[in-house]
Design a protein around this motif. Sequence first.
Motif, PDB file in Angstrom:
ATOM      1  N   PHE A  68       0.823  -1.205   0.000  1.00 42.11           N
ATOM      2  CA  PHE A  68       0.000   0.000   0.000  1.00 42.11           C
ATOM      3  C   PHE A  68       0.864   1.265   0.000  1.00 42.11           C
ATOM      4  N   THR A  69       1.889   1.298   0.868  1.00 46.85           N
ATOM      5  CA  THR A  69       2.739   2.492   0.931  1.00 46.85           C
ATOM      6  C   THR A  69       3.569   2.649  -0.334  1.00 46.85           C
ATOM      7  N   SER A  70       3.980   1.528  -0.921  1.00 47.72           N
ATOM      8  CA  SER A  70       4.756   1.595  -2.163  1.00 47.72           C
ATOM      9  C   SER A  70       3.964   2.284  -3.262  1.00 47.72           C
ATOM     10  N   ILE A  71       2.720   1.871  -3.428  1.00 48.91           N
ATOM     11  CA  ILE A  71       1.874   2.464  -4.474  1.00 48.91           C
ATOM     12  C   ILE A  71       1.502   3.904  -4.129  1.00 48.91           C
ATOM     13  N   GLY A  72       1.072   4.121  -2.874  1.00 43.40           N
ATOM     14  CA  GLY A  72       0.607   5.444  -2.475  1.00 43.40           C
ATOM     15  C   GLY A  72       1.703   6.492  -2.489  1.00 43.40           C
TER      16      GLY A  72
END
Length: 277
Positions: A99-103
């Motif tokens: 999630f943090t990678s994409i966001g």
Amino acid sequence: MSAQPRSPSAGVDRVLRRVLGTRAEGFGDASLFFWGVTRGVLTGRVRRYFTEVLHQANILAVGSVFIVLALVFAFGLTIGIQAAYGARLVGAPSAAGAFTSIGDLREIAPYAFGYMMAAKVSTGYVAEIGTMRISDEIDAMDVMGLDSLLYLCSTRLLATWIILPLVYGIAMLVSFLGSFISVVLQVGQVSMGGYLELFWRFQTPTDFLFSGLKGMAMATFVVLVGCYYGYRVRGGPVEVGRATARAMVVNLIGVHVIGILGSQLFWGGAPRLPIGG
């Protein structure tokens, strides 16, 4: 002969034509201004004022980098907390890294970059160039034979293109660090190895390129808007303040439009996520 009664819609039509005509004229003037500033950089004519380019680049690096990085770090912390508890709600706490990678890469870093450039840099250009306009300094430049558009606006655009790619790369790393601190050190629901395994799996070199293009498009837009409203201001100090407010509104709209179009163009049709077969 008695006068024909005027249709109520006739007045509305005139008002609409007046309003739309003014908006269209303003859009056309801004488009020509943007092209003139950009052409001054692309054709190399701005090289005659390269000392001013370096001066503006130094101001940009010293005065704005820390504020931009602080905001990006705060956004990274926020997205990390949301990713950690969101992943826990769906029963997959280790997915917080995905999630943090994409966001961070695709949305948080570009938007934070655009917001801070709009609030700090663009409005500063409106105030600085607008003050020069109302104090007749720009007219004095033209009288002395200086190309005021090239000297005041194209130099700032080239300085932006020189400094901000490096700043944007650092900003992405800072947002990654903020999310890592939130997920691994603060919430502590996944190990460092588990977090980094999914974090890097959901990124590709192409994603970094697209994210950089998205952020630089936002930065270019807000710099051009700031130069436009400052260069075109007329009147006194009150008009400079109004121009600054208008520039901020246009910047916020433009940043979101560029963000939406960039996400759709770069990831809308092919999100490139390693999910499924």
